[in-house]
Design a protein around this motif. Sequence first.
Motif, PDB file in Angstrom:
ATOM      1  N   GLY A  80       0.784  -1.227   0.000  1.00 56.40           N
ATOM      2  CA  GLY A  80       0.000   0.000   0.000  1.00 56.40           C
ATOM      3  C   GLY A  80       0.817   1.279   0.000  1.00 56.40           C
ATOM      4  N   LEU A  81       1.996   1.262  -0.620  1.00 58.61           N
ATOM      5  CA  LEU A  81       2.848   2.451  -0.581  1.00 58.61           C
ATOM      6  C   LEU A  81       2.261   3.602  -1.395  1.00 58.61           C
ATOM      7  N   GLN A  82       2.184   4.758  -0.762  1.00 60.25           N
ATOM      8  CA  GLN A  82       1.752   5.980  -1.435  1.00 60.25           C
ATOM      9  C   GLN A  82       2.932   6.546  -2.222  1.00 60.25           C
ATOM     10  N   ASP A  83       2.648   7.487  -3.114  1.00 67.12           N
ATOM     11  CA  ASP A  83       3.675   8.020  -4.020  1.00 67.12           C
ATOM     12  C   ASP A  83       4.904   8.561  -3.293  1.00 67.12           C
ATOM     13  N   HIS A  84       4.705   9.368  -2.257  1.00 64.86           N
ATOM     14  CA  HIS A  84       5.849   9.981  -1.570  1.00 64.86           C
ATOM     15  C   HIS A  84       6.734   8.924  -0.915  1.00 64.86           C
ATOM     16  N   VAL A  85       6.117   7.945  -0.307  1.00 67.51           N
ATOM     17  CA  VAL A  85       6.876   6.884   0.361  1.00 67.51           C
ATOM     18  C   VAL A  85       7.660   6.085  -0.672  1.00 67.51           C
ATOM     19  N   MET A  86       7.027   5.744  -1.764  1.00 66.15           N
ATOM     20  CA  MET A  86       7.696   4.990  -2.820  1.00 66.15           C
ATOM     21  C   MET A  86       8.837   5.805  -3.422  1.00 66.15           C
ATOM     22  N   LYS A  87       8.621   7.106  -3.564  1.00 66.71           N
ATOM     23  CA  LYS A  87       9.662   7.971  -4.127  1.00 66.71           C
ATOM     24  C   LYS A  87      10.896   7.982  -3.229  1.00 66.71           C
ATOM     25  N   LEU A  88      10.710   8.057  -1.906  1.00 67.18           N
ATOM     26  CA  LEU A  88      11.845   8.043  -0.986  1.00 67.18           C
ATOM     27  C   LEU A  88      12.596   6.714  -1.063  1.00 67.18           C
ATOM     28  N   ILE A  89      11.859   5.622  -1.168  1.00 66.98           N
ATOM     29  CA  ILE A  89      12.495   4.301  -1.284  1.00 66.98           C
ATOM     30  C   ILE A  89      13.292   4.212  -2.586  1.00 66.98           C
TER      31      ILE A  89
END
Length: 124
Positions: A80-89
């Motif tokens: 369930g990763l949101q865009d900002h979280v995925m971007k940081l990863i």
Amino acid sequence: MKYSIDKKETYTIITIDEKKLDTTVAPDLKSEFVKLNAEGINNLILDLSNVKYTDSSGLSSILIANRLCNSTGGLLVLTGLQDHVMKLITISKLESVLHILPTVEEGIDRIFLHAIERDLTSKE
């Protein structure tokens, strides 16, 4: 920190009910991961669908969970990763280290597949 834990026989689902996974929340989450690992829980599904933002301390807590699970032959799956979280990863180049799937159901399937793979490898 607001979260829920759903313990099953072979895996545990942790759902974070916070908008931000940052320095105010990450220490509690790290403690929970260590406690669960001490209880012998080594397959975790971390449902981050409610988390809109994370910082380096939130990412650090996820990496600790990943290390704890891996060290005991288990698996951490992020869902369930949101865009900002995925971007940081992605910026941190951790997408190849972490197991990321869209849904909790897919995470459950991945954990069962991991157990089968581990069993087959140990028989060789």
